[in-house]
Scaffold this motif. Sequence first.
Motif, PDB file in Angstrom:
ATOM      1  N   PHE A   1      -3.312   7.880  15.442  1.00  0.00           N
ATOM      2  CA  PHE A   1      -2.206   8.839  15.411  1.00  0.00           C
ATOM      3  C   PHE A   1      -2.142   9.444  14.020  1.00  0.00           C
ATOM      4  O   PHE A   1      -2.764   8.953  13.080  1.00  0.00           O
ATOM      5  N   ARG A   2      -1.344  10.488  13.886  1.00  0.00           N
ATOM      6  CA  ARG A   2      -0.971  11.010  12.575  1.00  0.00           C
ATOM      7  C   ARG A   2       0.524  10.817  12.420  1.00  0.00           C
ATOM      8  O   ARG A   2       1.290  11.068  13.340  1.00  0.00           O
ATOM      9  N   ASP A   3       0.925  10.333  11.249  1.00  0.00           N
ATOM     10  CA  ASP A   3       2.362  10.220  10.995  1.00  0.00           C
ATOM     11  C   ASP A   3       2.892  11.611  10.631  1.00  0.00           C
ATOM     12  O   ASP A   3       2.121  12.572  10.548  1.00  0.00           O
ATOM     13  N   PRO A   4       4.194  11.773  10.445  1.00  0.00           N
ATOM     14  CA  PRO A   4       4.742  13.105  10.179  1.00  0.00           C
ATOM     15  C   PRO A   4       4.170  13.791   8.933  1.00  0.00           C
ATOM     16  O   PRO A   4       4.205  15.026   8.845  1.00  0.00           O
ATOM     17  N   ALA A   5       3.635  13.040   7.980  1.00  0.00           N
ATOM     18  CA  ALA A   5       3.051  13.632   6.780  1.00  0.00           C
ATOM     19  C   ALA A   5       1.565  13.948   6.958  1.00  0.00           C
ATOM     20  O   ALA A   5       0.933  14.492   6.061  1.00  0.00           O
ATOM     21  N   GLY A   6       0.992  13.577   8.095  1.00  0.00           N
ATOM     22  CA  GLY A   6      -0.422  13.834   8.348  1.00  0.00           C
ATOM     23  C   GLY A   6      -1.328  12.647   8.095  1.00  0.00           C
ATOM     24  O   GLY A   6      -2.529  12.718   8.340  1.00  0.00           O
ATOM     25  N   ASN A   7      -0.784  11.537   7.597  1.00  0.00           N
ATOM     26  CA  ASN A   7      -1.599  10.350   7.351  1.00  0.00           C
ATOM     27  C   ASN A   7      -2.136   9.813   8.675  1.00  0.00           C
ATOM     28  O   ASN A   7      -1.407   9.717   9.654  1.00  0.00           O
ATOM     29  N   GLN A   8      -3.415   9.446   8.683  1.00  0.00           N
ATOM     30  CA  GLN A   8      -3.988   8.867   9.885  1.00  0.00           C
ATOM     31  C   GLN A   8      -3.585   7.394   9.996  1.00  0.00           C
ATOM     32  O   GLN A   8      -3.776   6.623   9.061  1.00  0.00           O
TER      33      GLN A   8
ATOM     34  N   VAL B   1       8.669   0.024   3.909  1.00  0.00           N
ATOM     35  CA  VAL B   1       8.772  -0.488   5.273  1.00  0.00           C
ATOM     36  C   VAL B   1       7.694  -1.545   5.476  1.00  0.00           C
ATOM     37  O   VAL B   1       6.755  -1.647   4.688  1.00  0.00           O
ATOM     38  N   GLY B   2       7.838  -2.310   6.537  1.00  0.00           N
ATOM     39  CA  GLY B   2       6.806  -3.289   6.854  1.00  0.00           C
ATOM     40  C   GLY B   2       7.121  -4.002   8.150  1.00  0.00           C
ATOM     41  O   GLY B   2       8.257  -3.965   8.638  1.00  0.00           O
ATOM     42  N   PRO B   3       6.122  -4.684   8.716  1.00  0.00           N
ATOM     43  CA  PRO B   3       6.343  -5.440   9.947  1.00  0.00           C
ATOM     44  C   PRO B   3       7.322  -6.588   9.696  1.00  0.00           C
ATOM     45  O   PRO B   3       7.211  -7.294   8.686  1.00  0.00           O
ATOM     46  N   GLY B   4       8.273  -6.750  10.601  1.00  0.00           N
ATOM     47  CA  GLY B   4       9.309  -7.762  10.437  1.00  0.00           C
ATOM     48  C   GLY B   4       8.785  -9.171  10.283  1.00  0.00           C
ATOM     49  O   GLY B   4       9.372  -9.973   9.569  1.00  0.00           O
ATOM     50  N   ASP B   5       7.659  -9.478  10.934  1.00  0.00           N
ATOM     51  CA  ASP B   5       7.128 -10.845  10.864  1.00  0.00           C
ATOM     52  C   ASP B   5       6.144 -11.036   9.707  1.00  0.00           C
ATOM     53  O   ASP B   5       5.517 -12.080   9.603  1.00  0.00           O
TER      54      ASP B   5
ATOM     55  N   THR C   1       0.866  -1.162   0.000  1.00  0.00           N
ATOM     56  CA  THR C   1       0.000   0.000   0.000  1.00  0.00           C
ATOM     57  C   THR C   1       0.904   1.213   0.000  1.00  0.00           C
ATOM     58  O   THR C   1       2.068   1.134   0.413  1.00  0.00           O
ATOM     59  N   PHE C   2       0.397   2.334  -0.465  1.00  0.00           N
ATOM     60  CA  PHE C   2       1.216   3.532  -0.607  1.00  0.00           C
ATOM     61  C   PHE C   2       0.676   4.647   0.272  1.00  0.00           C
ATOM     62  O   PHE C   2      -0.528   4.905   0.288  1.00  0.00           O
ATOM     63  N   LEU C   3       1.578   5.295   1.000  1.00  0.00           N
ATOM     64  CA  LEU C   3       1.249   6.465   1.803  1.00  0.00           C
ATOM     65  C   LEU C   3       2.199   7.586   1.400  1.00  0.00           C
ATOM     66  O   LEU C   3       3.403   7.363   1.270  1.00  0.00           O
ATOM     67  N   PRO C   4       1.688   8.797   1.243  1.00  0.00           N
ATOM     68  CA  PRO C   4       2.569   9.895   0.868  1.00  0.00           C
ATOM     69  C   PRO C   4       3.418  10.365   2.052  1.00  0.00           C
ATOM     70  O   PRO C   4       3.038  10.191   3.206  1.00  0.00           O
ATOM     71  N   HIS C   5       4.547  10.949   1.725  1.00  0.00           N
ATOM     72  CA  HIS C   5       5.375  11.606   2.743  1.00  0.00           C
ATOM     73  C   HIS C   5       5.856  12.930   2.183  1.00  0.00           C
ATOM     74  O   HIS C   5       5.972  13.105   0.978  1.00  0.00           O
ATOM     75  N   ASP C   6       6.111  13.877   3.082  1.00  0.00           N
ATOM     76  CA  ASP C   6       6.684  15.145   2.658  1.00  0.00           C
ATOM     77  C   ASP C   6       8.034  15.400   3.311  1.00  0.00           C
ATOM     78  O   ASP C   6       8.673  16.407   3.061  1.00  0.00           O
ATOM     79  N   ASP C   7       8.456  14.459   4.156  1.00  0.00           N
ATOM     80  CA  ASP C   7       9.761  14.534   4.804  1.00  0.00           C
ATOM     81  C   ASP C   7      10.233  13.095   5.003  1.00  0.00           C
ATOM     82  O   ASP C   7       9.830  12.426   5.956  1.00  0.00           O
ATOM     83  N   PRO C   8      11.073  12.590   4.088  1.00  0.00           N
ATOM     84  CA  PRO C   8      11.445  11.174   4.177  1.00  0.00           C
ATOM     85  C   PRO C   8      12.127  10.795   5.483  1.00  0.00           C
ATOM     86  O   PRO C   8      11.873   9.714   6.017  1.00  0.00           O
ATOM     87  N   GLU C   9      12.958  11.660   6.035  1.00  0.00           N
ATOM     88  CA  GLU C   9      13.650  11.322   7.285  1.00  0.00           C
ATOM     89  C   GLU C   9      12.676  11.228   8.454  1.00  0.00           C
ATOM     90  O   GLU C   9      12.775  10.323   9.283  1.00  0.00           O
ATOM     91  N   ALA C  10      11.728  12.159   8.530  1.00  0.00           N
ATOM     92  CA  ALA C  10      10.734  12.109   9.615  1.00  0.00           C
ATOM     93  C   ALA C  10       9.841  10.887   9.475  1.00  0.00           C
ATOM     94  O   ALA C  10       9.530  10.215  10.470  1.00  0.00           O
ATOM     95  N   SER C  11       9.434  10.570   8.240  1.00  0.00           N
ATOM     96  CA  SER C  11       8.603   9.385   8.029  1.00  0.00           C
ATOM     97  C   SER C  11       9.364   8.111   8.352  1.00  0.00           C
ATOM     98  O   SER C  11       8.828   7.201   8.985  1.00  0.00           O
ATOM     99  N   LEU C  12      10.615   8.054   7.943  1.00  0.00           N
ATOM    100  CA  LEU C  12      11.454   6.897   8.249  1.00  0.00           C
ATOM    101  C   LEU C  12      11.584   6.716   9.754  1.00  0.00           C
ATOM    102  O   LEU C  12      11.422   5.605  10.279  1.00  0.00           O
ATOM    103  N   ALA C  13      11.823   7.792  10.469  1.00  0.00           N
ATOM    104  CA  ALA C  13      11.949   7.709  11.932  1.00  0.00           C
ATOM    105  C   ALA C  13      10.649   7.212  12.563  1.00  0.00           C
ATOM    106  O   ALA C  13      10.677   6.407  13.495  1.00  0.00           O
TER     107      ALA C  13
END
Length: 136
Positions: free
Chosen positions: A122-129, A44-48, A8-20
Amino acid sequence: MNISIHATFLPHDDPEASLAFYRDVLGFEVRNDVGYEGMRWITVGPGDQPGVNVVLYPPGSDPGVSDDERRTITEMMAKGTFASLVLSTADVDAAFEQIAGANADVVQEPIDQPYGVRDCAFRDPAGNQIRIQQQH
């Protein structure tokens, strides 16, 4: 027929903040990090769950999106209305405490919903719920 979710795809506007957020706060593993012409796509994804991927992408990267559409996407991301992801866990209260303790942007504390789940958001750094529901 057996169809499964691969990405699935989620937008980001700050790759470092989203990665963190996804790596350090949610504990997802980084599967791919690709840069091209100053933009980054981070998978990214869950390790299991190696077959389930979340691709964090730059929303302006699609050449078919007009400048007006890019502005609309940016406005919707800022309001948290453009994209969302629903995750699940065995203990939503513990997950909430851990994520909120990492200073994530809390939208909703854990609550029993009338449709039969206990969840939080929660909201991620890009605002995604990011909504997290307790598994039954």
